[in-house]
Scaffold this motif. Structure first.
Motif, short mmCIF file in Angstrom:
data_model
loop_
_atom_site.label_atom_id
_atom_site.label_comp_id
_atom_site.label_asym_id
_atom_site.label_seq_id
_atom_site.Cartn_x
_atom_site.Cartn_y
_atom_site.Cartn_z
N TYR A 46 -16.62 -26.36 1.61
CA TYR A 46 -17.62 -25.75 2.47
C TYR A 46 -18.67 -26.73 2.98
O TYR A 46 -18.84 -26.89 4.18
CB TYR A 46 -18.28 -24.58 1.75
N SER A 49 -17.25 -29.29 5.16
CA SER A 49 -16.95 -28.77 6.49
C SER A 49 -18.21 -28.64 7.35
O SER A 49 -18.20 -28.96 8.54
CB SER A 49 -16.28 -27.40 6.40
N LEU A 53 -19.02 -30.39 10.80
CA LEU A 53 -19.39 -29.64 12.00
C LEU A 53 -20.58 -30.30 12.69
O LEU A 53 -20.61 -30.48 13.91
CB LEU A 53 -19.75 -28.20 11.61
N SER A 240 -29.56 -12.42 12.20
CA SER A 240 -28.53 -13.45 12.02
C SER A 240 -27.15 -12.93 12.43
O SER A 240 -26.38 -13.63 13.08
CB SER A 240 -28.51 -13.91 10.57
N GLY A 244 -24.57 -14.39 15.61
CA GLY A 244 -23.30 -15.05 15.43
C GLY A 244 -22.08 -14.23 15.79
O GLY A 244 -20.96 -14.67 15.60
N LEU B 102 -24.81 -19.30 1.27
CA LEU B 102 -24.70 -19.78 2.65
C LEU B 102 -23.52 -19.21 3.46
O LEU B 102 -23.70 -18.81 4.60
CB LEU B 102 -24.63 -21.31 2.68
N PRO B 103 -22.30 -19.17 2.88
CA PRO B 103 -21.17 -18.72 3.70
C PRO B 103 -21.34 -17.31 4.25
O PRO B 103 -20.77 -16.98 5.28
CB PRO B 103 -19.98 -18.78 2.75
N LEU B 106 -25.06 -17.55 6.74
CA LEU B 106 -24.90 -18.15 8.07
C LEU B 106 -23.95 -17.29 8.90
O LEU B 106 -23.06 -16.65 8.35
CB LEU B 106 -24.33 -19.56 7.94
N PRO B 107 -24.14 -17.27 10.23
CA PRO B 107 -23.23 -16.51 11.08
C PRO B 107 -21.78 -16.90 10.83
O PRO B 107 -21.48 -18.08 10.58
CB PRO B 107 -23.66 -16.90 12.49
N GLY B 108 -20.87 -15.92 10.91
CA GLY B 108 -19.45 -16.15 10.66
C GLY B 108 -18.84 -17.24 11.53
O GLY B 108 -17.97 -17.99 11.07
N ILE B 109 -19.32 -17.35 12.77
CA ILE B 109 -18.74 -18.38 13.65
C ILE B 109 -19.03 -19.77 13.13
O ILE B 109 -18.23 -20.68 13.34
CB ILE B 109 -19.25 -18.27 15.12
N VAL B 110 -20.16 -19.94 12.43
CA VAL B 110 -20.51 -21.27 11.92
C VAL B 110 -19.55 -21.65 10.79
O VAL B 110 -18.93 -22.72 10.81
CB VAL B 110 -21.98 -21.30 11.43
N THR B 111 -19.40 -20.73 9.82
CA THR B 111 -18.45 -20.97 8.73
C THR B 111 -17.05 -21.16 9.29
O THR B 111 -16.34 -22.09 8.90
CB THR B 111 -18.47 -19.78 7.76
N LEU B 113 -16.01 -22.06 12.36
CA LEU B 113 -15.83 -23.29 13.13
C LEU B 113 -15.86 -24.52 12.23
O LEU B 113 -15.10 -25.47 12.44
CB LEU B 113 -16.91 -23.40 14.21
N ALA B 114 -16.72 -24.49 11.20
CA ALA B 114 -16.80 -25.63 10.28
C ALA B 114 -15.45 -25.83 9.59
O ALA B 114 -14.93 -26.95 9.54
CB ALA B 114 -17.90 -25.40 9.24
N LEU B 115 -14.85 -24.75 9.08
CA LEU B 115 -13.55 -24.86 8.41
C LEU B 115 -12.47 -25.28 9.40
O LEU B 115 -11.60 -26.09 9.09
CB LEU B 115 -13.18 -23.53 7.76
N ASN B 116 -12.55 -24.73 10.61
CA ASN B 116 -11.60 -25.08 11.66
C ASN B 116 -11.67 -26.58 11.98
O ASN B 116 -10.64 -27.26 12.04
CB ASN B 116 -11.95 -24.24 12.90
N PHE B 205 -10.65 -18.20 13.07
CA PHE B 205 -10.74 -19.64 13.20
C PHE B 205 -9.76 -20.37 12.28
O PHE B 205 -9.52 -21.56 12.44
CB PHE B 205 -12.16 -20.12 12.86
#
Lengths: 302, 261
Positions: A46, A49, A53, A240, A244, B102-103, B106-111, B113-116, B205
């Motif tokens: 995590y 990643s 990012l 939030s 997102g 955090l996972p 934070l907005p789902g797109i951030v998690t 995209l980060a994993l992607n 993602f």
């Protein structure tokens, strides 16, 4: 007990016992053994990643080859600021997040107040469960349900027709997306607000009334300051989650939100750096938001 | 007067929360292929069609597989993390417990995209493995929360008594600590399964071309001829993601720990 019968075979000085006793005295080693798997997973999968990012947002996308080049640049951020389309989308997302938060606070207050101050313990427990369950009842299905409800000649139009009103025309529309957002995140506002209101002593409300304050005065001077941390806590979620989301705007409206751009840029265009840069916008906004919310005492109210 | 207004507002909000879910549940029993309101005829025929649909079956199998794998990983890692944070003081303890949240904070797109981004950079192709990687990461915190809450409410006296009476660390864990936290671990696992089963944003993602149940619904809900089956799958998804939560709340009795965060 079975404990003594199965393990009494072990002499007090057995190897396992000595090993465990040694481990027991070394608390550092214990922490290390306990922490290694979760920290390892979290650090690598995590946090690694997330760091990547952040880094990707400063890399270059070569549109000719469709490849990401590890060449440092600020161009992705420049594009976000300079392209009017991106600016409009960012501002729209921010406005929606704010509006949804305010609307949810207004809708949540009466039911949270009723649960905390009026209802008996049985009713309270039932209402609590009724507010909690929708959070788990499939996010996607609830968005889909609204698509069905808002559709032309759907249940909403049917209901309006019975009152002699014309079709709502909410599908697809920005307002429709707003309604769905407010619906989706409402329980996230009700639950912390209820917890906050439950801690307001009833004697305080009675004292205020005894001293001649009207309901509005008591609300403004007593209740509101006391539940402000809870309100801030609930708003973290509503704000939030709206920032997102990209499923709801895509299914109920024709407008793009930050999430839609991020998803499209990484998928269809393959422009991972730009997607990463845009994904950092909600992270930045949330960082500021959380800082303010912490000042308001929201973290103690969670 | 105010009391009645509050009661009315409460009833209205509950109705608002449950109307969409009810409408989808009703549509799952709509006999017709087209979706008209009010429903003219009811039938359970689409449940059979959904069951016979190979892509629905594949999606269901994948979702169950991902849910089980993710919750097993989350149970192991979440419980270890809970013990470490509750029992010991160590450097970075506060940061660690904050990072776990955090996972889902934070907005789902951030998690997602980060994993992607890291899968692409590392050259890992998207598969069941990458889906599980993502799901387990955001499921750890629900197990952690449940177990930490239970540990906080449990007195350490009984463990000390066990050790004083001659049990070693393993025996104490096996016969004293574990029975005390067992239901909390199980509840955490159930919630993790429900969370994984229902997740869509991060999954889009990390899934590549594979379809979990939510992704199957997402891919098919725009096709008018698939509507009847989508409605049935939607109802099943609701049931499969709320039943574990109901069971979990029965296990923990204290409803507060069944919260999503």
């Amino acid at each position: 007990m079975t404990a003594t019968t199965t393990d009494s075979r072990l002499p007090p000085g057995s190897r396992r016992r000595r090993l465990l006793a040694g481990l027991y005295r070394r608390s550092r080693l214990q922490v290390l053994l306990l922490l290694a798997p979760p920290v390892g997973w979290f650090g690598v999968v995590y946090l690694g990643s997330l760091a990547l990012l952040l880094v990707t947002a400063f890399w270059t996308f070569d549109s000719a080859t469709g490849r990401v080049v590890q060449h440092w640049t600020l161009d992705n951020f420049r594009q976000l600021v300079e392209q009017p389309a991106f600016r409009t989308i960012a501002v729209r997302t921010l406005i929606f997040a704010t509006a949804v938060t305010v609307v949810d606070a207004l809708i949540a207050f009466p039911i949270a107040y009723y649960m905390a101050q009026v209802a008996g313990p049985r009713t309270r427990a039932i209402l609590f469960m009724l507010c909690l369950l929708p959070l788990w009842a499939s996010y996607l299905v609830r968005v889909y349900a609204w698509r069905v409800i808002l559709a032309p000649n759907g249940p909403l139009d049917w209901a309006l027709q019975r009152f002699g009103l014309g079709p709502a025309g909410l599908y697809p529309s920005e307002l429709g997306a707003g309604i769905v957002f407010a619906y989706l995140w409402l329980p996230y506002m009700i639950l912390p607000l209820y917890a906050g209101l439950e801690r307001v002593p009833r004697s305080l409300l009675e004292a205020s009334a005894d001293l001649g304050a009207r309901n509005a005065g008591t609300f403004r001077r007593i209740v509101l300051p006391l539940v402000l941390p809870a309100l801030a806590a609930g708003s973290i979620f509503t704000f939030s989650l709206t920032l997102g989301d990209y499923i709801t705007p895509g299914l109920v409206s024709n407008n793009q939100f930050i999430g839609n751009v991020v998803f499209e840029q990484q998928g269809v265009s393959g422009n991972l750096p730009l997607a990463a840069a845009f994904a950092l916008v909600p992270v930045g906004i949330m960082a500021i938001y959380l800082f303010v919310a912490r000042r308001l005492g929201a973290f103690e109210a969670l | 007067m105010t009391r009645w207004l509050l009661r009315g507002a409460t009833a209205a909000v509950i109705a608002f929360l449950y109307t969409p879910i009810t409408i989808i549940a009703l549509y799952a029993f709509n006999a017709e292929r087209i979706q008209v309101w009010p429903i003219r005829q009811f039938s359970a025929q689409w449940f059979g069609s959904a069951w016979d649909n190979p892509s629905v079956r594949d999606a269901l199998a994948l979702s169950i597989q991902v849910g089980l794998l993710s919750s097993v990983i989350a149970v192991l890692l979440g419980s270890l993390a809970a013990f470490a944070v509750h029992r010991f003081r160590f450097f970075g303890r506060e940061v660690f417990s904050l990072a776990l949240v955090l996972p889902i904070a934070l907005p789902g797109i951030v998690t997602g995209l980060a994993l992607n981004a890291s899968a692409r950079t590392a050259g890992i192709s998207f598969s069941t493995f990458t889906i599980v990687l993502g799901h387990a990461t955001f499921c750890i915190v629900v197990v952690y929360n449940n177990v930490v809450a239970r540990l906080r409410r449990t007195s350490r006296n009984i463990e000390e008594a066990s050790m004083d009476l001659g049990a070693d660390t393993w025996q104490t864990f096996r016969y004293i600590t574990f029975p005390v936290i067992r239901t909390a671990v199980l509840a955490g696992g159930l919630l993790a399964f429900a969370l994984s089963f229902d997740e869509i944003v991060v999954t889009t993602f990390t899934a590549g071309t594979q379809e979990t149940i939510p992704i199957w619904i997402f891919n098919h809900l725009r096709q008018a001829n698939q509507r009847p089956i989508v409605n049935v799958v939607a109802l099943i998804l609701i049931l499969l993601s709320t039943i574990p939560v109901y069971l979990a709340s029965r296990l923990t009795t204290e409803t507060g720990t069944a919260g999503r965060t």
